[in-house]
Motif scaffolding. Structure first.
Motif, PDB file in Angstrom:
ATOM      1  N   HIS A  64       0.826  -1.202   0.000  1.00  0.00           N
ATOM      2  CA  HIS A  64       0.000   0.000   0.000  1.00  0.00           C
ATOM      3  C   HIS A  64       0.866   1.261   0.000  1.00  0.00           C
ATOM      4  O   HIS A  64       0.589   2.222  -0.725  1.00  0.00           O
ATOM      5  N   VAL A  65       1.904   1.255   0.826  1.00  0.00           N
ATOM      6  CA  VAL A  65       2.784   2.424   0.921  1.00  0.00           C
ATOM      7  C   VAL A  65       3.510   2.652  -0.402  1.00  0.00           C
ATOM      8  O   VAL A  65       3.636   3.790  -0.871  1.00  0.00           O
ATOM      9  N   VAL A  66       4.001   1.581  -1.008  1.00  0.00           N
ATOM     10  CA  VAL A  66       4.725   1.707  -2.279  1.00  0.00           C
ATOM     11  C   VAL A  66       3.815   2.275  -3.368  1.00  0.00           C
ATOM     12  O   VAL A  66       4.177   3.219  -4.077  1.00  0.00           O
ATOM     13  N   TYR A  67       2.628   1.722  -3.492  1.00  0.00           N
ATOM     14  CA  TYR A  67       1.706   2.210  -4.523  1.00  0.00           C
ATOM     15  C   TYR A  67       1.159   3.597  -4.179  1.00  0.00           C
ATOM     16  O   TYR A  67       0.789   4.361  -5.071  1.00  0.00           O
ATOM     17  N   GLY A  68       1.133   3.927  -2.896  1.00  0.00           N
ATOM     18  CA  GLY A  68       0.655   5.240  -2.500  1.00  0.00           C
ATOM     19  C   GLY A  68       1.621   6.366  -2.822  1.00  0.00           C
ATOM     20  O   GLY A  68       1.232   7.538  -2.852  1.00  0.00           O
ATOM     21  N   ALA A  69       2.886   6.020  -3.084  1.00  0.00           N
ATOM     22  CA  ALA A  69       3.882   7.051  -3.407  1.00  0.00           C
ATOM     23  C   ALA A  69       3.485   7.821  -4.652  1.00  0.00           C
ATOM     24  O   ALA A  69       3.693   9.040  -4.732  1.00  0.00           O
ATOM     25  N   ARG A  70       2.918   7.149  -5.640  1.00  0.00           N
ATOM     26  CA  ARG A  70       2.564   7.826  -6.894  1.00  0.00           C
ATOM     27  C   ARG A  70       1.516   8.903  -6.654  1.00  0.00           C
ATOM     28  O   ARG A  70       1.658  10.038  -7.128  1.00  0.00           O
ATOM     29  N   LEU A  71       0.459   8.579  -5.922  1.00  0.00           N
ATOM     30  CA  LEU A  71      -0.600   9.556  -5.684  1.00  0.00           C
ATOM     31  C   LEU A  71      -0.112  10.704  -4.807  1.00  0.00           C
ATOM     32  O   LEU A  71      -0.345  11.876  -5.111  1.00  0.00           O
ATOM     33  N   SER A  72       0.574  10.377  -3.730  1.00  0.00           N
ATOM     34  CA  SER A  72       1.006  11.415  -2.784  1.00  0.00           C
ATOM     35  C   SER A  72       2.023  12.356  -3.403  1.00  0.00           C
ATOM     36  O   SER A  72       1.909  13.588  -3.294  1.00  0.00           O
ATOM     37  N   LEU A  73       3.035  11.807  -4.073  1.00  0.00           N
ATOM     38  CA  LEU A  73       4.087  12.652  -4.633  1.00  0.00           C
ATOM     39  C   LEU A  73       3.631  13.361  -5.902  1.00  0.00           C
ATOM     40  O   LEU A  73       4.121  14.455  -6.203  1.00  0.00           O
ATOM     41  N   ALA A 219      -8.126   3.630  -3.182  1.00  0.00           N
ATOM     42  CA  ALA A 219      -6.852   4.139  -3.695  1.00  0.00           C
ATOM     43  C   ALA A 219      -5.889   4.400  -2.540  1.00  0.00           C
ATOM     44  O   ALA A 219      -6.253   5.077  -1.578  1.00  0.00           O
ATOM     45  N   PRO A 220      -4.670   3.868  -2.603  1.00  0.00           N
ATOM     46  CA  PRO A 220      -3.718   4.069  -1.506  1.00  0.00           C
ATOM     47  C   PRO A 220      -3.080   5.455  -1.578  1.00  0.00           C
ATOM     48  O   PRO A 220      -2.637   5.903  -2.628  1.00  0.00           O
ATOM     49  N   GLU A 221      -3.044   6.145  -0.463  1.00  0.00           N
ATOM     50  CA  GLU A 221      -2.369   7.433  -0.365  1.00  0.00           C
ATOM     51  C   GLU A 221      -1.803   7.522   1.047  1.00  0.00           C
ATOM     52  O   GLU A 221      -2.429   7.054   2.008  1.00  0.00           O
ATOM     53  N   TRP A 222      -0.625   8.105   1.184  1.00  0.00           N
ATOM     54  CA  TRP A 222       0.090   8.025   2.462  1.00  0.00           C
ATOM     55  C   TRP A 222      -0.710   8.585   3.624  1.00  0.00           C
ATOM     56  O   TRP A 222      -0.813   7.946   4.679  1.00  0.00           O
ATOM     57  N   GLY A 223      -1.272   9.761   3.475  1.00  0.00           N
ATOM     58  CA  GLY A 223      -2.048  10.334   4.567  1.00  0.00           C
ATOM     59  C   GLY A 223      -3.264   9.502   4.903  1.00  0.00           C
ATOM     60  O   GLY A 223      -3.628   9.336   6.081  1.00  0.00           O
ATOM     61  N   ALA A 224      -3.906   8.948   3.872  1.00  0.00           N
ATOM     62  CA  ALA A 224      -5.083   8.100   4.093  1.00  0.00           C
ATOM     63  C   ALA A 224      -4.712   6.817   4.826  1.00  0.00           C
ATOM     64  O   ALA A 224      -5.498   6.299   5.634  1.00  0.00           O
TER      65      ALA A 224
END
Length: 265
Positions: A64-73, A219-224
């Motif tokens: 989740h964290v790895v895939y969330g990097a795209r949305l967050s960054l 959708a994975p996102e770091w803050g979420a």
């Protein structure tokens, strides 16, 4: 290489390289599909099989964290681009024209700077709707005032140089002077500031995502991810702590590189 003399810089570059890989090709780093359960064990603690443990749906948190990097960054990058673009245009025009235009526009900029950035971002998100694009634009608008101030100061400095006066004497038009002479010589502090603001933007985007204004589940996102772990903090604290540590590490790495770009060693 001179940069090898600064271990902190080397570590920061390696961390950002891994982060960039997670953004460009997350499947190379993530061992599991972030949307599918990986087994019958829910809320499993961190282990070699699941580095960040599993969540309440038995999904791998590290994936989740790895895939969330795209949305967050991506949202943070959009925020910096929006802030730099809007602020640079305002600062470039007002610093070159001065007079009434400068006085009026900069008063509006002062108002923008006076409003807390997170509040301004919330106003934009409420107007445009939830999602990483709205969050990025909102955070970018909140930082544009600072960029405008810095650009204006640099333009005022550059426009007083002799080569600018010489260009005017030769009949070079104002827009040409701005693009060819003023902008290149005034942009360096903006570039350094943009690198610093990227770290701030990551925190702001994560905060808005934590509040539920970013990409919507699943959708994975770091803050979420940090927010989702609040309900299980007593029995599975790693669900919030480990994604939070990732945010902290990336922000520190970006900040270290930004300081190096700005001349601090």
């Amino acid at each position: 290489m001179r940069i090898l003399r600064y271990p902190g810089m080397v570590v920061s570059i390696l961390l950002l390289a891994l982060t960039a890989l997670a953004v460009a090709a997350p499947a190379l780093l993530a061992p599991y599909d972030p949307y599918e359960s990986v087994g019958a064990m829910r809320l499993a603690p961190p282990s070699w099989e699941h580095l960040f443990g599993t969540d309440h749906l038995a999904r791998d948190v590290f994936s989740h964290v790895v895939y969330g990097a795209r949305l967050s960054l991506s949202a943070a990058g959009l925020a910096v681009v929006a802030g730099v673009t809007l602020g640079a245009i305002i600062g470039l025009i007002t610093g070159y024209l001065r007079g009434v235009v400068d006085a009026v526009v900069m008063r509006f900029v002062d108002v923008v700077i006076a409003i807390p950035g997170i509040l301004l971002a919330l106003i934009v998100v409420a107007s445009l709707g939830f999602g990483p694009v709205a969050v990025g634009l909102g955070v970018g608008l909140g930082t544009s005032g600072a960029f405008a101030r810095v650009m204006r100061a640099q333009v005022i400095r550059v426009r007083a140089e002799e080569y600018i006066e010489a260009a005017r004497t030769l009949g070079v038009r104002g827009p040409t002077i701005l693009v060819r002479h003023v902008l290149p010589n005034a942009a360096r502090p903006i570039i350094s500031m943009a690198a610093l603001e990227l770290a701030v933007a990551i925190l702001a985007v994560s905060a808005l995502s934590f509040l539920g204004f970013g990409a919507q589940p699943p959708a994975p996102e770091w803050g979420a991810l940090v927010s989702a772990g609040r309900d299980f903090v007593a029995i599975a604290p790693w669900l919030s702590i480990l994604p939070g540590v990732v945010i902290l590490v990336v922000v520190l790495a970006v900040n270290r590189i930004a300081r190096y770009i700005g001349g601090e060693r």
